[in-house]
Design a protein around this motif. Structure first.
Motif, mmCIF file in Angstrom:
data_model
loop_
_atom_site.group_PDB
_atom_site.id
_atom_site.type_symbol
_atom_site.label_atom_id
_atom_site.label_comp_id
_atom_site.label_asym_id
_atom_site.label_seq_id
_atom_site.Cartn_x
_atom_site.Cartn_y
_atom_site.Cartn_z
ATOM 1 N N GLY A 1 1.438 145.888 76.675
ATOM 2 C CA GLY A 1 0.476 146.049 78.077
ATOM 3 C C GLY A 1 1.318 146.655 79.344
ATOM 4 O O GLY A 1 2.812 147.083 78.668
ATOM 5 N N GLY B 1 9.816 161.078 74.918
ATOM 6 C CA GLY B 1 8.530 161.403 75.616
ATOM 7 C C GLY B 1 9.171 161.883 77.156
ATOM 8 O O GLY B 1 10.254 161.654 77.493
ATOM 9 N N TYR C 1 6.986 159.987 85.022
ATOM 10 C CA TYR C 1 7.122 158.614 85.082
ATOM 11 C C TYR C 1 7.103 158.104 83.726
ATOM 12 O O TYR C 1 6.153 158.124 82.827
ATOM 13 C CB TYR C 1 6.130 157.780 85.958
ATOM 14 N N SER D 1 -0.741 161.555 82.857
ATOM 15 C CA SER D 1 -0.748 162.721 84.205
ATOM 16 C C SER D 1 -1.477 163.792 83.958
ATOM 17 O O SER D 1 -2.353 164.014 84.645
ATOM 18 C CB SER D 1 0.671 163.032 84.854
ATOM 19 N N LEU E 1 7.990 153.858 81.970
ATOM 20 C CA LEU E 1 8.324 152.453 82.303
ATOM 21 C C LEU E 1 9.858 152.294 82.004
ATOM 22 O O LEU E 1 10.110 152.702 80.951
ATOM 23 C CB LEU E 1 7.337 151.495 81.430
HETATM 24 P P1 ADP Z 1 5.041 159.433 77.724
HETATM 25 O O1 ADP Z 1 4.241 158.848 76.653
HETATM 26 O O2 ADP Z 1 5.597 160.822 77.051
HETATM 27 O O3 ADP Z 1 6.529 158.858 78.112
HETATM 28 P P2 ADP Z 1 2.819 159.083 79.508
HETATM 29 O O4 ADP Z 1 2.755 159.920 80.695
HETATM 30 O O5 ADP Z 1 2.053 159.286 78.301
HETATM 31 O O6 ADP Z 1 4.345 159.485 78.872
HETATM 32 O O7 ADP Z 1 2.931 157.432 79.601
HETATM 33 C C1 ADP Z 1 3.792 157.199 80.857
HETATM 34 C C2 ADP Z 1 4.644 155.850 80.262
HETATM 35 O O8 ADP Z 1 3.562 154.768 80.528
HETATM 36 C C3 ADP Z 1 5.244 155.632 79.047
HETATM 37 O O9 ADP Z 1 6.374 156.109 78.935
HETATM 38 C C4 ADP Z 1 4.911 154.394 78.638
HETATM 39 O O10 ADP Z 1 6.218 153.492 79.362
HETATM 40 C C5 ADP Z 1 3.879 154.035 79.411
HETATM 41 N N1 ADP Z 1 2.493 153.658 78.718
HETATM 42 C C6 ADP Z 1 1.739 154.753 78.270
HETATM 43 N N2 ADP Z 1 0.849 154.307 77.531
HETATM 44 C C7 ADP Z 1 0.884 152.785 77.320
HETATM 45 C C8 ADP Z 1 0.548 152.021 76.355
HETATM 46 N N3 ADP Z 1 -0.620 152.209 75.579
HETATM 47 N N4 ADP Z 1 1.035 150.792 76.296
HETATM 48 C C9 ADP Z 1 2.149 150.410 77.079
HETATM 49 N N5 ADP Z 1 2.864 151.246 77.862
HETATM 50 C C10 ADP Z 1 2.280 152.565 77.987
#
Ligand code: ADP
Length: 359
Positions: free
Chosen positions: A287, A310, A301, A316, A303
């Motif tokens: 989550g 990534g 960005y 985005s 988390l």
């Molecule tokens: P990336 O996956 O390349 O890091 P994204 O823009 O796709 O970049 O996602 C940004 C961030 O959001 C991810 O690094 C992750 O921390 C968080 N995130 C995205 N999708 C999920 C998901 N389904 N569950 C948990 N965290 C997610």
């Protein structure tokens, strides 16, 4: 803060202009016995022209406005008064004021125009650089990568021992190259989104088919998860760019796979709701913390604590591509576990010809 700095600078310009008028007036007192009061007018005109090369319209206009009465008061007979006896002197002062203002205004326009030309040249150069980078990524980097994947796949199919070290090394080469290819794809998409050079190729297609295609495309990547597609019986048509939307959904599903445990379920659901097509991707991952929910769609960005691997561009780009189609993406956490990314796209009834071709 910016406003204060700006007004301080403007005030400084006005004061500098006043300083120059005072200085030139003092100098004119020395010159006047030799050159005559009419030539003094030309010296003020020269001053206003030079000032207009340096300052903005306000200070230049003040210089034109002040220098006319100063010339009149100190130099035009009778001196020390604002009276002018000779009609030709009156005309000269009026003409002086008009010429000084117009002169200042025109010089300023020319300056602005040359600044604009310079900015346009810079913009053109940056667009050229941007185009070169795009070409470099799409041809010089992606083409060899495709060749590497192709060669490794062929070698792997020829390997007699599927469990050998060679085979697992080839699997690693293929999956790493595909990951790199995905990064290039996202970089390309991002630069296209940024430059506004995305030109959607619009056509009618069945959205459920697009989601099937996405699942097939990601089958290898998602092999360790259980992907489910729940859709309505009838086709749900959408008028948009198939490839762009496929990129958007692939990014969301990729994330669902990347950020949830192996063996867990990922459910993609599509249905029609009033005037929208609603597509949700539900995962059983960790989550998204509430305080980070608004940031995860930002460029670059990730988390805090997300494992490397990534760029933080996927969401985005997905949002950008969906918005290009007049849609929205939102995220919320599931009540028990994981998150749901919901995409809403505007629905409109397809023409009969579209329905007939797919019957
Ligand atoms: P990336 O996956 O390349 O890091 P994204 O823009 O796709 O970049 O996602 C940004 C961030 O959001 C991810 O690094 C992750 O921390 C968080 N995130 C995205 N999708 C999920 C998901 N389904 N569950 C948990 N965290 C997610």
């Amino acid at each position: 803060m910016m406003k204060t700095a700006f007004s301080r600078l403007t005030l400084f310009h006005y004061l500098t202009v006043l300083f120059w008028i005072t200085l030139i007036t003092a100098a004119n007192h020395i010159i006047e016995p030799y050159a005559g009061y009419r030539a003094i007018g030309f010296i003020y005109l020269l001053l206003v022209t030079i000032l207009s090369l340096i300052y903005s319209f306000g200070p230049v206009f003040v210089a034109a406005l002040l220098s006319a009465p100063i010339w009149n008061y100190f130099f035009i007979p009778p001196k020390g008064t604002f009276h002018i006896h000779a009609p030709e002197d009156v005309m000269m002062v009026v003409a002086y004021f008009v010429v000084a203002s117009v002169n200042g205004f025109l010089t300023l326009k020319i300056r602005q125009y040359s600044q604009k030309t310079h900015q346009m040249r810079l913009l053109q150069e940056s667009e050229k650089l941007h185009q070169t980078l795009l070409n470099c990524i799409s041809h010089e980097l992606r083409t060899p990568l495709t060749a590497i994947v192709g060669a490794a796949t062929t070698l792997q199919s020829r390997t007699q021992y599927p469990n050998s070290d060679t085979s697992s090394l080839l699997t690693e080469i293929i999956s790493s190259s595909e990951r790199l290819n995905h990064v290039f794809e996202n970089l390309l998409d991002m630069t296209r989104c940024e430059s506004g050079s995305i030109k959607p190729q619009l056509e009618w297609f069945d959205m459920t088919e697009l989601l099937h295609f996405t699942m097939e495309h990601l089958a290898k990547f998602a092999a360790s998860h259980r992907l489910h597609l729940i859709s309505e019986k009838d086709s749900i048509y959408f008028y948009g760019d198939f490839n762009l939307l496929e990129h958007a959904f692939a990014n969301i599903v990729r994330n669902a796979v990347s950020y949830s445990d192996n063996g867990s379920d990922i459910t993609i659901r599509i249905h029609k709701e009033l005037a929208s097509i609603v597509i949700s991707v539900v995962d059983r991952g960790p989550g998204i913390p509430l305080e980070n929910m608004s940031s995860i769609f930002d460029k670059f960005y990730r988390l805090p604590g997300t494992p490397v691997g990534g760029l933080g561009l996927g969401l985005s780009i997905a949002r950008n591509l969906v918005e290009t189609h007049g849609g929205t993406i939102t995220v919320k956490n599931n009540s028990d576990k994981g998150s749901t990314f919901t995409t809403c796209l505007p629905y409109r009834e397809p023409p009969d010809s579209v329905k007939e071709t797919t019957l």
